[in-house]
Scaffold this active site. Structure first.
Site, PDB file in Angstrom:
ATOM      1  N   HIS A 169       1.235  -1.598  -0.116  1.00 60.71           N
ATOM      2  CA  HIS A 169       0.203  -0.220  -0.499  1.00 60.71           C
ATOM      3  C   HIS A 169       1.303   1.665  -0.172  1.00 60.71           C
ATOM      4  O   HIS A 169       1.554   1.111   0.942  1.00 60.71           O
ATOM      5  CB  HIS A 169      -1.057  -0.255   1.168  1.00 60.71           C
ATOM      6  N   ASP A 223     -14.856   2.310   7.596  1.00 62.07           N
ATOM      7  CA  ASP A 223     -13.792   3.435   7.436  1.00 62.07           C
ATOM      8  C   ASP A 223     -14.546   4.034   6.079  1.00 62.07           C
ATOM      9  O   ASP A 223     -14.184   5.334   5.547  1.00 62.07           O
ATOM     10  CB  ASP A 223     -12.858   3.173   6.795  1.00 62.07           C
ATOM     11  N   ARG A 250     -14.413  13.241   6.713  1.00 63.39           N
ATOM     12  CA  ARG A 250     -13.173  13.431   6.944  1.00 63.39           C
ATOM     13  C   ARG A 250     -12.151  14.553   5.840  1.00 63.39           C
ATOM     14  O   ARG A 250     -11.739  15.623   5.914  1.00 63.39           O
ATOM     15  CB  ARG A 250     -11.940  12.477   7.412  1.00 63.39           C
ATOM     16  N   SER A 277      -7.435   4.478   9.112  1.00 59.88           N
ATOM     17  CA  SER A 277      -8.058   3.927   7.910  1.00 59.88           C
ATOM     18  C   SER A 277      -7.297   2.559   6.896  1.00 59.88           C
ATOM     19  O   SER A 277      -8.311   2.537   6.470  1.00 59.88           O
ATOM     20  CB  SER A 277      -8.255   5.140   6.785  1.00 59.88           C
ATOM     21  N   LYS A 306      -8.837  -0.699   6.156  1.00 63.39           N
ATOM     22  CA  LYS A 306      -9.001  -1.695   4.973  1.00 63.39           C
ATOM     23  C   LYS A 306      -7.894  -2.888   5.112  1.00 63.39           C
ATOM     24  O   LYS A 306      -8.196  -3.871   3.862  1.00 63.39           O
ATOM     25  CB  LYS A 306      -8.902  -1.289   4.181  1.00 63.39           C
TER      26      LYS A 306
HETATM   27  N1  URA Z   1      -5.724   7.066   2.612  1.00 62.83           N
HETATM   28  C1  URA Z   1      -6.608   6.587   2.910  1.00 62.83           C
HETATM   29  O1  URA Z   1      -7.015   4.874   3.458  1.00 62.83           O
HETATM   30  N2  URA Z   1      -7.200   7.199   4.152  1.00 62.83           N
HETATM   31  C2  URA Z   1      -6.584   7.605   5.014  1.00 62.83           C
HETATM   32  O2  URA Z   1      -7.295   8.619   5.624  1.00 62.83           O
HETATM   33  C3  URA Z   1      -5.600   8.649   4.350  1.00 62.83           C
HETATM   34  C4  URA Z   1      -5.874   7.425   2.719  1.00 62.83           C
END
Ligand code: URA
Length: 427
Positions: free
Chosen positions: A83, A164, A171, A186, A190
């Protein structure tokens, strides 16, 4: 029994929230019992007061448990994902996922779309005509278990960390994205829900990244590595440079073309270096040794996987890629050496040309973006092409041109070559 106002005021005054308060507020928000404005107030309190390690761990677990967790243990092969926290010209997932699959791991990668000046992996792949990001659980399982493919890059389904999904949208419009505990929870909720055995995080640091300085990038990386370890996902993080953009292109089809160059054994050296470095980290995290990803790039097996991966998701891996209808070339106005290219300005230019979106759900242009022809340390003369701008909407060219002109800095004297791509390893 808890209530939202007490939880908001407790956090606002700097108190640590209990596990049961966190579980309650995430569950109640997911089901619409805690209102959006209450969650926005709590996110702002967290933004200012931060969270302890115990709070972030519980918050992440509650968000993971708000939906279902995928399970690939039946595959009989280790699963590993990467990621990136997002940068300009960051097309690394495109060559990396098939490369790591060619080395023997299964790569289940749930990716996102871009927002603002950083691009999104799904937008890039959607530039390939026919390619589909939305797959069912059964399709994901079939692609991953297919010995000719083994890598899938797709959108997260609605049942993956739904808390999320809701919170991130909130957000985004309440100025509460840039909070380390909220970003870490966040991303990790995931990734944990995705069911991968191992995870390599590419935490970008610099002007073109979320984290502008090394200290905050380190803190974000450490928080995410701990969250992964707590959840049983072997996690390591690399801090990588994002002052200058990666490679030579920013934009969807432009970056797909560059990724294909890398898979064909060419491509810009920084993209190749980061792809191979991350592939090595992913294989180590997955417990696979004795395979060198650089060999799999050279012998064409990564390219074979790419073609199979694109075809498995409905795309034509050999078909033509979209090209923008209009181009404009920015020329050097000095004789000398390029000393700097500002990733943020290049990202803004690509976004203005139509490669990115200002609001969730907007369409992007497949062919739009910026292609730069010179890198840091290269000599130019007056009239040397610095960059080509691509767009379907020519009225966007002047603002993008201004950003590209701001991005390039030159000097009469030679400079030391650009800094290393990888700055630090954590985990
Ligand atoms: N990417 C995400 O999935 N969440 C965040 O808060 C910032 C970047």
């Amino acid at each position: 029994m808890h209530d939202a106002v007490s939880i908001i005021t407790a956090k606002r005054s700097g108190q640590e929230l209990s596990g049961s308060e966190i579980d309650w507020v995430i569950e109640a928000f997911t089901h619409g019992i805690v209102a959006d404005e209450q969650m926005a107030a709590l996110a702002m309190a967290i933004y200012f007061q931060g969270m302890s390690s115990a709070e972030v761990a519980r918050w992440t677990a509650a968000m993971t448990q708000s939906g279902s967790r995928m399970d690939f243990s039946w595959l009989g092969r280790p699963t590993v994902d990467k990621h990136s926290t997002g940068g300009v010209g960051d097309k690394i997932t495109l060559p990396l996922a098939p490369l790591v699959a060619a080395c023997g791991a299964a790569v289940p990668q749930l990716s996102g779309r871009g927002l603002g000046h950083t691009g999104g992996t799904l937008d890039k792949l959607e530039a390939i005509p026919g390619w589909r990001a939305d797959l069912s659980g059964e399709e994901i399982a079939n692609i991953l278990s297919n010995p000719q493919v083994g890598a899938v890059v797709c959108a997260a389904g609605p049942d993956l960390a739904p808390a999320d999904r809701k919170l991130y949208a909130l957000r985004d419009v309440t100025g509460t994205v840039e909070s380390i505990p909220l970003i870490a929870s966040s991303i990790m909720s995931k990734k944990i829900a995705e069911g991968t055995d191992a995870l390599v995080l590419d935490v970008k640091v610099g002007r073109g990244a979320f984290m502008k300085d090394l200290a905050s990038a380190r803190e974000l990386a450490r928080t995410m590595v701990e969250l992964g370890a707590d959840a049983g996902v072997r996690t390591v993080a690399l801090l990588t440079a994002m002052d200058a953009p990666l490679g030579r292109t920013a934009g969807n089809a432009l970056e797909v073309r560059e990724a294909i160059d890398v898979l064909a054994g060419g491509g810009p050296s920084d993209v190749v270096e980061l792809t191979v470095t991350l592939a090595r980290e992913m294989l180590t995290a997955a417990g696979i040794d004795g395979v060198d990803p650089a060999d799999r790039l050279r012998d064409g097996s990564a390219m074979d996987r790419w073609r199979a991966m694109i075809a498995a998701q409905g795309g034509d891996p050999l078909g033509p890629l979209p090209v923008a209808r209009h181009t404009d070339v920015v020329l050097a106005e000095f004789d000398g050496v390029i000393t700097d290219i500002d990733a943020y300005e290049v990202g803004i230019a690509a976004w203005r040309l139509g490669a990115g979106r200002a609001r969730q759900g907007e369409a992007v242009q497949a062919g739009a973006g910026v292609e730069w022809h010179v890198g840091v340390g290269e000599h130019v003369s007056i009239g040397t092409p610095l960059a080509t701008l691509h767009t379907d909407t020519p009225d966007k060219l002047p603002a993008a041109r201004a950003a590209v002109e701001r991005a390039f800095t030159g000097s009469l004297e030679a400079v030391s070559p650009r800094q290393d791509v990888v700055i630090e390893r954590i985990g």
